[in-house]
Write an enzyme that holds these catalytic residues in place. Sequence first.
Site, PDB file in Angstrom:
ATOM      1  N   ASP A 134      -4.853   0.453   4.780  1.00 29.69           N
ATOM      2  CA  ASP A 134      -4.964   1.574   5.719  1.00 29.69           C
ATOM      3  C   ASP A 134      -5.881   1.236   6.890  1.00 29.69           C
ATOM      4  OD1 ASP A 134      -3.483   2.771   3.792  1.00 29.69           O
ATOM      5  OD2 ASP A 134      -4.840   4.446   3.407  1.00 29.69           O
ATOM      6  N   GLY A 192      -3.373   8.349   6.682  1.00 32.55           N
ATOM      7  CA  GLY A 192      -4.445   7.451   7.115  1.00 32.55           C
ATOM      8  C   GLY A 192      -5.601   8.160   7.793  1.00 32.55           C
ATOM      9  N   ALA A 231      -8.566   6.211   9.684  1.00 31.24           N
ATOM     10  CA  ALA A 231      -8.677   6.405  11.139  1.00 31.24           C
ATOM     11  C   ALA A 231     -10.071   6.899  11.508  1.00 31.24           C
ATOM     12  CB  ALA A 231      -7.623   7.406  11.607  1.00 31.24           C
TER      13      ALA A 231
HETATM   14  C1  MEV Z   1      -3.196   4.835   0.207  1.00 30.07           C
HETATM   15  O1  MEV Z   1      -2.902   5.118   1.559  1.00 30.07           O
HETATM   16  C2  MEV Z   1      -2.483   3.605  -0.236  1.00 30.07           C
HETATM   17  C3  MEV Z   1      -2.707   3.196  -1.692  1.00 30.07           C
HETATM   18  O2  MEV Z   1      -1.872   2.062  -1.918  1.00 30.07           O
HETATM   19  C4  MEV Z   1      -4.151   2.855  -1.974  1.00 30.07           C
HETATM   20  C5  MEV Z   1      -4.600   1.578  -1.279  1.00 30.07           C
HETATM   21  O3  MEV Z   1      -3.770   0.733  -0.934  1.00 30.07           O
HETATM   22  O4  MEV Z   1      -5.819   1.419  -1.140  1.00 30.07           O
HETATM   23  C6  MEV Z   1      -2.275   4.282  -2.654  1.00 30.07           C
END
Ligand code: MEV
Length: 316
Positions: free
Chosen positions: A146, A101, A105
Amino acid sequence: MNGEGIGFGKAILFNEHFVVYGVPAIVSAIGKYTVAKAQSFEEPRLHLIDNRNATPRYKEDKKDQQKDSVRRIIEKMDLNFSDEGVEVELAGTLYAASGIGASAASCVAMARALSECFQLDLTDEEINQIAYEGEKGYHGTPSGIDNTASTFGGLIWFEKKEDPVMDRIDIMNPVEIVMGNTGKVADTTAAVAGVRNRKESQSDKYAEIFKRAENIAYLAKQAFIDEDLHEIGKLMNENHKLLQQIEVSSKELDFLVRLAKDYGAYGAKLTGGGLGGNMIALTPGRKLQDEVANAIEKEGFQTLKTSIGVKRQGGL
Ligand code: MEV
Protein backbone atom coordinates in the site's frame (compact mmCIF):
# COMPACT_ATOMS: atom_id res chain seq x y z
CA MET A 1 8.40 26.47 9.10
CA ASN A 2 5.87 24.66 6.97
CA GLY A 3 5.54 21.82 4.51
CA GLU A 4 3.07 19.99 2.32
CA GLY A 5 2.89 16.53 0.79
CA ILE A 6 0.54 14.07 -0.85
CA GLY A 7 -0.04 10.33 -0.81
CA PHE A 8 -2.15 8.50 -3.40
CA GLY A 9 -5.03 6.21 -2.60
CA LYS A 10 -4.63 2.75 -4.07
CA ALA A 11 -6.56 -0.20 -5.42
CA ILE A 12 -5.14 -3.70 -5.26
CA LEU A 13 -6.05 -5.39 -8.53
CA PHE A 14 -4.61 -8.79 -7.76
CA ASN A 15 -3.61 -10.75 -4.69
CA GLU A 16 -4.21 -8.79 -1.50
CA HIS A 17 -3.59 -11.14 1.43
CA PHE A 18 -1.60 -13.55 -0.76
CA VAL A 19 1.00 -10.78 -1.06
CA VAL A 20 1.70 -10.99 2.68
CA TYR A 21 3.27 -14.42 2.01
CA GLY A 22 5.41 -13.32 -0.94
CA VAL A 23 2.94 -14.09 -3.74
CA PRO A 24 3.28 -11.38 -6.44
CA ALA A 25 0.53 -8.78 -6.49
CA ILE A 26 -0.57 -5.96 -8.78
CA VAL A 27 -1.60 -2.62 -7.33
CA SER A 28 -2.44 0.75 -8.77
CA ALA A 29 -2.50 4.24 -7.41
CA ILE A 30 -5.85 5.91 -8.03
CA GLY A 31 -6.60 9.49 -8.97
CA LYS A 32 -7.51 10.52 -5.41
CA TYR A 33 -5.04 11.51 -2.75
CA THR A 34 -4.55 12.74 0.78
CA VAL A 35 -2.80 16.05 1.35
CA ALA A 36 -0.90 16.80 4.57
CA LYS A 37 0.04 20.34 5.56
CA ALA A 38 2.52 20.93 8.36
CA GLN A 39 3.19 24.18 10.19
CA SER A 40 4.61 25.26 13.52
CA PHE A 41 2.59 24.70 16.65
CA GLU A 42 2.97 26.46 19.99
CA GLU A 43 3.19 23.28 22.11
CA PRO A 44 6.23 20.98 21.89
CA ARG A 45 4.46 18.05 20.18
CA LEU A 46 2.81 16.92 16.96
CA HIS A 47 -0.79 18.07 16.86
CA LEU A 48 -2.90 16.25 14.26
CA ILE A 49 -6.04 17.67 12.68
CA ASP A 50 -7.83 15.11 10.55
CA ASN A 51 -10.10 16.92 8.11
CA ARG A 52 -10.47 14.05 5.65
CA ASN A 53 -13.97 13.11 4.59
CA ALA A 54 -14.56 9.65 5.96
CA THR A 55 -16.92 6.69 6.18
CA PRO A 56 -18.92 7.01 9.40
CA ARG A 57 -16.99 5.46 12.31
CA TYR A 58 -13.75 5.20 10.29
CA LYS A 59 -11.91 7.90 12.22
CA GLU A 60 -13.24 6.80 15.60
CA ASP A 61 -12.42 3.13 14.98
CA LYS A 62 -8.90 3.93 13.73
CA LYS A 63 -8.04 6.55 16.34
CA ASP A 64 -5.71 4.38 18.45
CA GLN A 65 -4.09 2.88 15.37
CA GLN A 66 -3.56 6.37 13.96
CA LYS A 67 -1.88 7.47 17.19
CA ASP A 68 0.45 4.49 17.07
CA SER A 69 1.17 5.18 13.41
CA VAL A 70 2.06 8.84 14.01
CA ARG A 71 4.31 7.85 16.90
CA ARG A 72 6.14 5.39 14.63
CA ILE A 73 6.55 8.01 11.89
CA ILE A 74 8.00 10.55 14.35
CA GLU A 75 10.38 7.92 15.71
CA LYS A 76 11.49 6.70 12.29
CA MET A 77 12.11 10.31 11.16
CA ASP A 78 14.01 10.96 14.35
CA LEU A 79 12.04 14.13 15.03
CA ASN A 80 11.91 15.80 18.39
CA PHE A 81 9.80 18.78 19.21
CA SER A 82 11.78 20.23 22.10
CA ASP A 83 12.34 23.53 20.24
CA GLU A 84 9.11 23.80 18.32
CA GLY A 85 5.99 21.68 17.86
CA VAL A 86 4.26 20.97 14.60
CA GLU A 87 0.63 20.89 13.54
CA VAL A 88 -0.31 18.53 10.71
CA GLU A 89 -3.61 18.81 8.92
CA LEU A 90 -4.88 15.93 6.77
CA ALA A 91 -7.31 16.66 3.94
CA GLY A 92 -7.51 15.98 0.18
CA THR A 93 -9.68 14.20 -2.36
CA LEU A 94 -9.34 10.67 -0.97
CA TYR A 95 -12.23 9.51 1.17
CA ALA A 96 -10.99 7.80 4.33
CA ALA A 97 -12.46 4.29 4.12
CA SER A 98 -11.21 0.71 4.33
CA GLY A 99 -9.65 -0.86 1.23
CA ILE A 100 -8.58 2.24 -0.69
CA GLY A 101 -5.24 2.90 0.94
CA ALA A 102 -6.41 5.68 3.25
CA SER A 103 -3.92 4.75 5.97
CA ALA A 104 -0.98 4.46 3.58
CA ALA A 105 -1.89 7.72 1.83
CA SER A 106 -1.99 9.56 5.15
CA CYS A 107 1.40 8.13 6.19
CA VAL A 108 3.02 9.08 2.88
CA ALA A 109 1.47 12.56 2.85
CA MET A 110 2.51 13.17 6.45
CA ALA A 111 6.08 11.96 5.89
CA ARG A 112 6.40 14.26 2.88
CA ALA A 113 4.95 17.25 4.71
CA LEU A 114 7.25 16.71 7.71
CA SER A 115 10.25 16.20 5.44
CA GLU A 116 9.59 19.59 3.83
CA CYS A 117 8.78 21.24 7.13
CA PHE A 118 12.05 20.13 8.74
CA GLN A 119 14.03 20.54 5.49
CA LEU A 120 15.10 16.90 5.45
CA ASP A 121 14.95 16.63 1.66
CA LEU A 122 14.05 12.94 1.77
CA THR A 123 13.90 10.81 -1.37
CA ASP A 124 10.77 8.91 -2.42
CA GLU A 125 12.50 5.72 -1.30
CA GLU A 126 13.02 7.18 2.18
CA ILE A 127 9.44 8.46 2.32
CA ASN A 128 8.26 4.97 1.38
CA GLN A 129 10.30 3.44 4.22
CA ILE A 130 8.86 5.89 6.74
CA ALA A 131 5.32 5.27 5.51
CA TYR A 132 5.91 1.52 5.80
CA GLU A 133 6.81 2.07 9.45
CA GLY A 134 3.67 4.17 9.89
CA GLU A 135 1.58 1.44 8.27
CA LYS A 136 2.63 -0.94 11.05
CA GLY A 137 0.44 1.10 13.37
CA TYR A 138 -2.58 0.18 11.24
CA HIS A 139 -1.81 -3.35 10.21
CA GLY A 140 0.86 -4.91 12.33
CA THR A 141 2.76 -6.75 9.62
CA PRO A 142 2.07 -4.90 6.38
CA SER A 143 3.44 -6.33 3.15
CA GLY A 144 4.46 -2.83 2.03
CA ILE A 145 2.28 -2.86 -1.08
CA ASP A 146 0.00 0.00 0.00
CA ASN A 147 2.70 2.50 0.94
CA THR A 148 4.62 1.65 -2.23
CA ALA A 149 1.64 2.46 -4.47
CA SER A 150 0.83 5.50 -2.39
CA THR A 151 4.36 6.87 -2.68
CA PHE A 152 5.27 6.13 -6.28
CA GLY A 153 1.91 6.16 -8.10
CA GLY A 154 1.20 4.28 -11.33
CA LEU A 155 0.60 0.58 -11.84
CA ILE A 156 2.98 -1.65 -9.94
CA TRP A 157 4.00 -5.30 -9.79
CA PHE A 158 4.94 -5.91 -6.16
CA GLU A 159 6.62 -8.79 -4.35
CA LYS A 160 7.27 -8.75 -0.63
CA LYS A 161 10.83 -9.82 -0.03
CA GLU A 162 13.61 -8.69 2.25
CA ASP A 163 14.33 -6.24 -0.52
CA PRO A 164 10.82 -5.83 -2.01
CA VAL A 165 10.39 -6.05 -5.79
CA MET A 166 8.66 -3.06 -7.31
CA ASP A 167 8.35 -3.09 -11.09
CA ARG A 168 6.32 -0.61 -13.04
CA ILE A 169 3.75 -1.95 -15.47
CA ASP A 170 3.34 0.64 -18.19
CA ILE A 171 -0.06 1.10 -19.74
CA MET A 172 -0.82 3.60 -22.48
CA ASN A 173 -3.78 5.27 -20.81
CA PRO A 174 -5.36 5.13 -17.37
CA VAL A 175 -8.39 2.80 -17.30
CA GLU A 176 -11.66 3.76 -15.61
CA ILE A 177 -12.75 1.88 -12.53
CA VAL A 178 -15.54 2.13 -10.02
CA MET A 179 -14.93 1.46 -6.36
CA GLY A 180 -17.95 0.56 -4.28
CA ASN A 181 -17.89 1.19 -0.56
CA THR A 182 -19.75 -1.29 1.65
CA GLY A 183 -19.75 1.41 4.33
CA LYS A 184 -18.25 -1.09 6.78
CA VAL A 185 -15.01 -0.14 8.47
CA ALA A 186 -12.79 -3.22 8.46
CA ASP A 187 -9.83 -4.12 10.63
CA THR A 188 -6.97 -5.22 8.35
CA THR A 189 -4.97 -6.66 11.25
CA ALA A 190 -7.87 -8.99 12.11
CA ALA A 191 -8.39 -9.96 8.46
CA VAL A 192 -4.70 -10.80 8.01
CA ALA A 193 -4.63 -12.76 11.30
CA GLY A 194 -7.70 -14.77 10.24
CA VAL A 195 -6.02 -15.82 6.99
CA ARG A 196 -2.88 -16.79 8.93
CA ASN A 197 -4.85 -19.05 11.30
CA ARG A 198 -6.82 -20.76 8.56
CA LYS A 199 -3.72 -21.17 6.40
CA GLU A 200 -2.07 -23.05 9.25
CA SER A 201 -5.04 -25.27 10.04
CA GLN A 202 -5.97 -26.02 6.39
CA SER A 203 -2.53 -26.07 4.83
CA ASP A 204 -3.26 -28.35 1.84
CA LYS A 205 -6.34 -26.44 0.75
CA TYR A 206 -4.56 -23.10 1.15
CA ALA A 207 -1.44 -24.28 -0.70
CA GLU A 208 -3.55 -24.94 -3.76
CA ILE A 209 -5.35 -21.61 -3.57
CA PHE A 210 -2.05 -19.75 -3.14
CA LYS A 211 -0.58 -21.54 -6.16
CA ARG A 212 -3.47 -20.41 -8.34
CA ALA A 213 -3.16 -16.86 -7.00
CA GLU A 214 0.47 -16.79 -8.07
CA ASN A 215 -0.50 -18.06 -11.49
CA ILE A 216 -3.13 -15.35 -11.84
CA ALA A 217 -0.58 -12.61 -11.12
CA TYR A 218 1.63 -13.70 -14.02
CA LEU A 219 -1.34 -14.07 -16.38
CA ALA A 220 -2.59 -10.61 -15.37
CA LYS A 221 0.81 -9.03 -15.97
CA GLN A 222 0.82 -10.50 -19.48
CA ALA A 223 -2.74 -9.28 -20.03
CA PHE A 224 -1.65 -5.75 -19.10
CA ILE A 225 1.25 -5.98 -21.53
CA ASP A 226 -1.19 -7.20 -24.22
CA GLU A 227 -3.65 -4.47 -23.18
CA ASP A 228 -6.34 -7.18 -23.00
CA LEU A 229 -8.84 -5.60 -20.63
CA HIS A 230 -11.35 -8.44 -21.01
CA GLU A 231 -8.73 -10.94 -19.86
CA ILE A 232 -7.80 -8.68 -16.92
CA GLY A 233 -11.48 -8.55 -15.93
CA LYS A 234 -11.80 -12.33 -16.15
CA LEU A 235 -8.75 -12.78 -13.95
CA MET A 236 -10.13 -10.26 -11.42
CA ASN A 237 -13.30 -12.37 -11.19
CA GLU A 238 -11.21 -15.44 -10.57
CA ASN A 239 -9.12 -13.61 -7.99
CA HIS A 240 -12.31 -12.65 -6.13
CA LYS A 241 -13.27 -16.35 -5.97
CA LEU A 242 -9.93 -17.16 -4.36
CA LEU A 243 -10.45 -14.35 -1.85
CA GLN A 244 -13.87 -15.81 -1.05
CA GLN A 245 -12.21 -19.18 -0.49
CA ILE A 246 -9.80 -17.72 2.04
CA GLU A 247 -12.83 -16.13 3.71
CA VAL A 248 -12.04 -12.44 3.47
CA SER A 249 -15.09 -11.46 1.45
CA SER A 250 -18.44 -10.46 2.94
CA LYS A 251 -22.04 -10.56 1.84
CA GLU A 252 -22.02 -6.86 0.93
CA LEU A 253 -18.79 -7.24 -1.08
CA ASP A 254 -20.19 -10.26 -2.93
CA PHE A 255 -23.40 -8.38 -3.63
CA LEU A 256 -21.57 -5.36 -5.11
CA VAL A 257 -19.26 -7.58 -7.16
CA ARG A 258 -22.27 -9.42 -8.62
CA LEU A 259 -24.10 -6.16 -9.32
CA ALA A 260 -21.11 -4.59 -11.09
CA LYS A 261 -20.75 -7.64 -13.31
CA ASP A 262 -24.49 -7.67 -14.09
CA TYR A 263 -24.16 -4.08 -15.29
CA GLY A 264 -21.32 -4.90 -17.66
CA ALA A 265 -18.11 -4.47 -15.66
CA TYR A 266 -15.30 -6.45 -17.31
CA GLY A 267 -14.45 -7.86 -13.90
CA ALA A 268 -14.93 -7.11 -10.22
CA LYS A 269 -13.48 -8.15 -6.91
CA LEU A 270 -13.00 -7.03 -3.34
CA THR A 271 -9.97 -4.83 -2.90
CA GLY A 272 -7.71 -4.40 0.14
CA GLY A 273 -8.20 -6.22 3.41
CA GLY A 274 -11.83 -7.25 2.78
CA LEU A 275 -14.43 -8.14 5.45
CA GLY A 276 -16.07 -4.86 4.47
CA GLY A 277 -14.35 -1.85 2.96
CA ASN A 278 -14.33 -1.51 -0.82
CA MET A 279 -14.68 -3.49 -4.02
CA ILE A 280 -13.33 -2.56 -7.43
CA ALA A 281 -14.94 -2.97 -10.84
CA LEU A 282 -13.07 -2.62 -14.12
CA THR A 283 -15.21 -0.32 -16.27
CA PRO A 284 -13.29 0.99 -19.29
CA GLY A 285 -14.87 4.13 -20.76
CA ARG A 286 -16.92 6.82 -19.05
CA LYS A 287 -20.26 5.35 -20.13
CA LEU A 288 -19.72 1.94 -18.56
CA GLN A 289 -18.18 3.59 -15.50
CA ASP A 290 -21.32 5.71 -15.03
CA GLU A 291 -23.67 2.78 -15.57
CA VAL A 292 -21.95 0.60 -12.99
CA ALA A 293 -21.58 3.45 -10.50
CA ASN A 294 -25.25 4.40 -10.88
CA ALA A 295 -26.34 0.81 -10.31
CA ILE A 296 -24.31 0.63 -7.10
CA GLU A 297 -25.53 4.02 -5.88
CA LYS A 298 -29.14 3.06 -6.54
CA GLU A 299 -28.66 0.27 -4.01
CA GLY A 300 -27.60 2.87 -1.45
CA PHE A 301 -23.83 2.41 -1.57
CA GLN A 302 -21.26 5.13 -2.08
CA THR A 303 -19.02 4.93 -5.14
CA LEU A 304 -15.77 6.43 -6.26
CA LYS A 305 -15.19 6.86 -9.98
CA THR A 306 -11.52 7.02 -10.78
CA SER A 307 -8.81 5.36 -12.87
CA ILE A 308 -5.95 2.93 -12.49
CA GLY A 309 -2.51 3.57 -13.92
CA VAL A 310 -2.42 7.17 -12.69
CA LYS A 311 1.14 8.44 -12.49
CA ARG A 312 2.59 11.09 -10.25
CA GLN A 313 2.76 14.36 -12.13
CA GLY A 314 4.48 17.68 -11.64
CA GLY A 315 2.65 19.70 -9.03
CA LEU A 316 1.40 16.63 -7.18
C1 MEV B 1 -4.31 -4.35 2.58
O1 MEV B 1 -4.54 -3.22 1.76
C2 MEV B 1 -3.62 -5.42 1.82
C3 MEV B 1 -3.32 -6.70 2.60
O2 MEV B 1 -2.74 -7.61 1.66
C4 MEV B 1 -2.38 -6.46 3.75
C5 MEV B 1 -0.97 -6.11 3.30
O3 MEV B 1 -0.57 -6.43 2.18
O4 MEV B 1 -0.24 -5.54 4.13
C6 MEV B 1 -4.58 -7.34 3.13
